[in-house]
Structures are given as C-alpha cells and as structure tokens.
Design a protein around this motif. Structure first.
Motif, PDB file in Angstrom:
ATOM      1  N   HIS A 259      12.669   7.657  13.752  1.00  0.00           N
ATOM      2  CA  HIS A 259      12.416   7.272  14.952  1.00  0.00           C
ATOM      3  C   HIS A 259      10.798   6.415  14.836  1.00  0.00           C
ATOM      4  CE1 HIS A 259      15.091   9.217  17.373  1.00  0.00           C
ATOM      5  NE2 HIS A 259      14.951  10.405  16.635  1.00  0.00           N
ATOM      6  N   LEU A 260      10.425   6.285  13.545  1.00  0.00           N
ATOM      7  CA  LEU A 260       9.318   5.583  13.218  1.00  0.00           C
ATOM      8  C   LEU A 260       9.553   4.513  12.272  1.00  0.00           C
ATOM      9  CD1 LEU A 260       7.546   8.904  12.087  1.00  0.00           C
ATOM     10  CD2 LEU A 260       7.153   7.786  14.113  1.00  0.00           C
ATOM     11  N   VAL A 261       8.779   3.327  12.856  1.00  0.00           N
ATOM     12  CA  VAL A 261       8.779   2.262  11.888  1.00  0.00           C
ATOM     13  C   VAL A 261       7.869   2.483  10.714  1.00  0.00           C
ATOM     14  CG1 VAL A 261       9.326   0.737  13.853  1.00  0.00           C
ATOM     15  CG2 VAL A 261       6.759   0.985  13.319  1.00  0.00           C
ATOM     16  N   ARG A 262       7.896   1.310   9.769  1.00  0.00           N
ATOM     17  CA  ARG A 262       7.366   1.621   8.435  1.00  0.00           C
ATOM     18  C   ARG A 262       5.841   1.984   8.522  1.00  0.00           C
ATOM     19  NH1 ARG A 262       8.129  -2.771   4.322  1.00  0.00           N
ATOM     20  NH2 ARG A 262       9.818  -1.395   3.735  1.00  0.00           N
ATOM     21  N   GLY A 263       4.884   1.107   9.258  1.00  0.00           N
ATOM     22  CA  GLY A 263       3.374   1.624   9.493  1.00  0.00           C
ATOM     23  C   GLY A 263       3.480   2.939  10.225  1.00  0.00           C
ATOM     24  N   GLU A 264       4.199   3.407  11.198  1.00  0.00           N
ATOM     25  CA  GLU A 264       3.966   4.559  11.718  1.00  0.00           C
ATOM     26  C   GLU A 264       4.347   5.558  10.779  1.00  0.00           C
ATOM     27  OE1 GLU A 264       5.405   3.252  16.263  1.00  0.00           O
ATOM     28  OE2 GLU A 264       6.826   4.152  14.985  1.00  0.00           O
ATOM     29  N   LEU A 265       5.397   5.585   9.971  1.00  0.00           N
ATOM     30  CA  LEU A 265       6.048   6.439   9.068  1.00  0.00           C
ATOM     31  C   LEU A 265       4.875   6.626   8.005  1.00  0.00           C
ATOM     32  CD1 LEU A 265       8.103   8.295   8.051  1.00  0.00           C
ATOM     33  CD2 LEU A 265       8.940   6.305   6.713  1.00  0.00           C
ATOM     34  N   GLY A 266       3.949   5.846   7.702  1.00  0.00           N
ATOM     35  CA  GLY A 266       2.861   5.801   6.810  1.00  0.00           C
ATOM     36  C   GLY A 266       1.696   6.692   7.302  1.00  0.00           C
ATOM     37  N   LEU A 267       1.453   6.580   8.722  1.00  0.00           N
ATOM     38  CA  LEU A 267       0.529   7.508   9.369  1.00  0.00           C
ATOM     39  C   LEU A 267       0.975   8.864   9.492  1.00  0.00           C
ATOM     40  CD1 LEU A 267      -0.480   5.298  12.373  1.00  0.00           C
ATOM     41  CD2 LEU A 267      -1.914   5.707  10.562  1.00  0.00           C
ATOM     42  N   TRP A 268       2.283   9.038  10.072  1.00  0.00           N
ATOM     43  CA  TRP A 268       2.851  10.280  10.080  1.00  0.00           C
ATOM     44  C   TRP A 268       2.868  11.187   9.051  1.00  0.00           C
ATOM     45  CZ3 TRP A 268       7.439  13.099   8.811  1.00  0.00           C
ATOM     46  CH2 TRP A 268       7.584  14.082   9.529  1.00  0.00           C
ATOM     47  N   ARG A 269       2.953  10.609   7.696  1.00  0.00           N
ATOM     48  CA  ARG A 269       3.119  11.200   6.487  1.00  0.00           C
ATOM     49  C   ARG A 269       1.668  11.401   5.815  1.00  0.00           C
ATOM     50  NH1 ARG A 269       8.218   7.974   3.332  1.00  0.00           N
ATOM     51  NH2 ARG A 269       9.634   9.004   4.476  1.00  0.00           N
ATOM     52  N   ARG A 270       0.673  10.836   6.388  1.00  0.00           N
ATOM     53  CA  ARG A 270      -0.847  11.309   6.211  1.00  0.00           C
ATOM     54  C   ARG A 270      -1.223  12.462   6.959  1.00  0.00           C
ATOM     55  NH1 ARG A 270      -4.528   6.685   7.525  1.00  0.00           N
ATOM     56  NH2 ARG A 270      -6.205   8.049   7.068  1.00  0.00           N
ATOM     57  N   MET A 271      -0.322  12.956   7.821  1.00  0.00           N
ATOM     58  CA  MET A 271      -0.682  14.106   8.629  1.00  0.00           C
ATOM     59  C   MET A 271      -0.348  15.425   7.880  1.00  0.00           C
ATOM     60  SD  MET A 271       0.961  13.026  12.370  1.00  0.00           S
ATOM     61  CE  MET A 271       0.849  14.588  13.058  1.00  0.00           C
ATOM     62  N   SER A 272      -1.078  16.425   8.088  1.00  0.00           N
ATOM     63  CA  SER A 272      -0.762  17.840   7.135  1.00  0.00           C
ATOM     64  C   SER A 272       0.484  18.233   7.519  1.00  0.00           C
ATOM     65  CB  SER A 272      -1.927  18.842   7.834  1.00  0.00           C
ATOM     66  OG  SER A 272      -1.897  19.119   9.256  1.00  0.00           O
ATOM     67  N   ASN A 273       1.076  19.003   6.674  1.00  0.00           N
ATOM     68  CA  ASN A 273       2.655  19.506   6.892  1.00  0.00           C
ATOM     69  C   ASN A 273       2.117  20.415   8.174  1.00  0.00           C
ATOM     70  OD1 ASN A 273       3.549  18.837   4.379  1.00  0.00           O
ATOM     71  ND2 ASN A 273       2.898  20.735   3.438  1.00  0.00           N
ATOM     72  N   GLN A 274       1.416  21.186   8.616  1.00  0.00           N
ATOM     73  CA  GLN A 274       1.143  21.952   9.955  1.00  0.00           C
ATOM     74  C   GLN A 274       1.241  20.886  11.077  1.00  0.00           C
ATOM     75  OE1 GLN A 274      -0.772  22.020   7.378  1.00  0.00           O
ATOM     76  NE2 GLN A 274      -1.785  24.016   6.848  1.00  0.00           N
ATOM     77  N   ASP A 275       0.645  19.818  10.940  1.00  0.00           N
ATOM     78  CA  ASP A 275       0.774  18.693  12.141  1.00  0.00           C
ATOM     79  C   ASP A 275       1.892  17.978  12.355  1.00  0.00           C
ATOM     80  OD1 ASP A 275      -1.972  19.483  12.885  1.00  0.00           O
ATOM     81  OD2 ASP A 275      -2.900  17.705  11.744  1.00  0.00           O
ATOM     82  N   ARG A 276       2.555  17.692  11.101  1.00  0.00           N
ATOM     83  CA  ARG A 276       3.883  17.058  11.016  1.00  0.00           C
ATOM     84  C   ARG A 276       4.884  18.244  11.494  1.00  0.00           C
ATOM     85  NH1 ARG A 276       4.943  14.699   5.552  1.00  0.00           N
ATOM     86  NH2 ARG A 276       4.908  17.115   5.284  1.00  0.00           N
ATOM     87  N   ARG A 277       5.004  19.464  11.381  1.00  0.00           N
ATOM     88  CA  ARG A 277       5.902  20.479  11.987  1.00  0.00           C
ATOM     89  C   ARG A 277       5.587  20.652  13.330  1.00  0.00           C
ATOM     90  NH1 ARG A 277       3.893  24.086   7.960  1.00  0.00           N
ATOM     91  NH2 ARG A 277       3.304  25.368   9.829  1.00  0.00           N
ATOM     92  N   HIS A 278       4.321  20.445  13.802  1.00  0.00           N
ATOM     93  CA  HIS A 278       3.896  20.596  15.251  1.00  0.00           C
ATOM     94  C   HIS A 278       4.328  19.440  15.957  1.00  0.00           C
ATOM     95  CE1 HIS A 278       1.656  21.194  19.173  1.00  0.00           C
ATOM     96  NE2 HIS A 278       1.131  19.850  18.768  1.00  0.00           N
ATOM     97  N   SER A 279       4.228  18.112  15.226  1.00  0.00           N
ATOM     98  CA  SER A 279       4.674  16.868  16.133  1.00  0.00           C
ATOM     99  C   SER A 279       6.337  16.932  16.205  1.00  0.00           C
ATOM    100  CB  SER A 279       4.271  15.755  15.419  1.00  0.00           C
ATOM    101  OG  SER A 279       4.855  15.242  14.085  1.00  0.00           O
ATOM    102  N   ILE A 280       6.898  17.283  15.075  1.00  0.00           N
ATOM    103  CA  ILE A 280       8.363  17.440  15.503  1.00  0.00           C
ATOM    104  C   ILE A 280       8.864  18.347  16.552  1.00  0.00           C
ATOM    105  CG2 ILE A 280      10.541  18.052  14.310  1.00  0.00           C
ATOM    106  CD1 ILE A 280       9.374  17.159  11.610  1.00  0.00           C
ATOM    107  N   LYS A 281       8.198  19.462  16.738  1.00  0.00           N
ATOM    108  CA  LYS A 281       8.555  20.281  17.501  1.00  0.00           C
ATOM    109  C   LYS A 281       8.311  19.819  19.041  1.00  0.00           C
ATOM    110  CE  LYS A 281       7.491  24.845  16.853  1.00  0.00           C
ATOM    111  NZ  LYS A 281       6.801  26.022  16.958  1.00  0.00           N
ATOM    112  N   VAL A 282       7.069  19.008  19.345  1.00  0.00           N
ATOM    113  CA  VAL A 282       6.615  18.439  20.575  1.00  0.00           C
ATOM    114  C   VAL A 282       7.801  17.457  20.896  1.00  0.00           C
ATOM    115  CG1 VAL A 282       5.144  17.160  21.566  1.00  0.00           C
ATOM    116  CG2 VAL A 282       4.390  19.310  20.399  1.00  0.00           C
ATOM    117  N   ALA A 283       7.874  16.557  19.859  1.00  0.00           N
ATOM    118  CA  ALA A 283       8.973  15.513  20.023  1.00  0.00           C
ATOM    119  C   ALA A 283      10.395  15.701  20.383  1.00  0.00           C
ATOM    120  CB  ALA A 283       8.966  14.552  18.739  1.00  0.00           C
ATOM    121  N   ARG A 284      10.679  16.850  20.022  1.00  0.00           N
ATOM    122  CA  ARG A 284      11.983  17.466  20.049  1.00  0.00           C
ATOM    123  C   ARG A 284      12.156  17.955  21.455  1.00  0.00           C
ATOM    124  NH1 ARG A 284      15.894  17.475  16.221  1.00  0.00           N
ATOM    125  NH2 ARG A 284      15.702  17.132  14.224  1.00  0.00           N
ATOM    126  N   ARG A 285      11.079  18.481  21.897  1.00  0.00           N
ATOM    127  CA  ARG A 285      10.905  19.070  23.372  1.00  0.00           C
ATOM    128  C   ARG A 285      10.876  17.977  24.323  1.00  0.00           C
ATOM    129  NH1 ARG A 285       6.105  22.414  22.100  1.00  0.00           N
ATOM    130  NH2 ARG A 285       6.883  24.651  21.230  1.00  0.00           N
TER     131      ARG A 285
END
Length: 153
Positions: free
Chosen positions: A38-64
């Motif tokens: 669901h992320l384009v290249r630049g967004e993916l780079g930003l998302w991968r800079r997030m901590s593991n905790q924040d990425r887990r949270h973001s997935i949970k929120v996005a799925r909701r």
C-alpha cells in the motif's frame, strides 16, 4: 497538534499503546508485506524508518481503518499506515514519549512529538505521497475522523 489533555481523555488507548511499545519485535512478515503493498517507494522508505513498535501499531490501525472503510483508496491506506511517521523526528523512545505525554511540549523534542502530524505530513509530501495521504496524516480530509477512531480503538 495533540494536547496533554489526551492523558485524561484517552487513558485506555495510552495504556494499550505503552504495553505494546515494550516489545521491540518487528511486525510479522505477512503484515509487512501487506503494508508494503500500500506504500509507494518514498512512503516505504519513511515507514521503514519507524520503530518496530510504531510499524506494528500503524499496521493495526491501518487494518482497522480498512475494516471501517472497505472502499479506502491506496492513498488513504498509506495515510493510515503513516499516521505517526512524524514521530521519527522527535527521536524519543517509549519512556521519552511517556514523559512527553505527561509533562507536555516543554522541550524541543517533546514539542516535535506533539506536532508529529504536521511533521509527518511534511515528510510524506517530500517523499512524493499523494495529496490525500498527506492530508490524512495531517488529520484533515473527509476520512480523518475514521482514522482517528481507528487509532483510539
């Protein structure tokens, strides 16, 4: 910008967020693959800079978010995945965020934590995100309230 009042109005969300922040484990591979789709290249780079905790949270929120809004576009889902990306700029770990939440924006880093929506929107725009994604990260637009409710669930 978030307000310190959030401590009083959303204690359940804050406690749940704290508890899940204690583990540094990365998101499950299938969740990472879903987010990547669901992320384009630049967004993916930003998302991968997030901590593991924040990425887990973001997935949970996005799925909701997708569950609440099955017609969500790719740009809107990206906004849900990146809704907290501005927190990468404050460079606060779990305990620093707890302190910032309790005392408010007293320092520059605490202030950037409280302003993470605007910062995240700027980062997303600079990375080439769709205007809809940028707007949603900044808590604006027609589906911003849906995202907010999914983040507080």
């Amino acid at each position: 910008m978030s307000k310190p009042l959030h401590v009083l109005t959303s204690p359940h969300h804050l406690v749940a967020r704290f508890v899940t922040s204690l583990s540094g484990r990365p998101p499950p591979v299938e969740d990472e693959v879903w987010a990547d789709s669901h992320l384009v290249r630049g967004e993916l780079g930003l998302w991968r800079r997030m901590s593991n905790q924040d990425r887990r949270h973001s997935i949970k929120v996005a799925r909701r978010f997708v569950e609440a809004l099955p017609t969500a576009t790719r740009a809107e889902i990206a906004g849900a995945l990146l809704h907290d990306v501005g927190k990468i700029e404050c460079e606060l770990g779990t305990w620093g965020r707890v302190a910032a939440t309790v005392v408010g924006p007293l320092t520059e880093r605490f202030a950037s934590y409280y302003d993470h929506e605007r910062i995240g929107a700027e980062l997303a725009e600079a990375s080439g995100s769709d205007p809809t994604t940028v707007e949603l990260i900044d808590q604006r637009g027609p589906v911003a309230l849906v995202l907010k409710s999914c983040d507080r669930a």
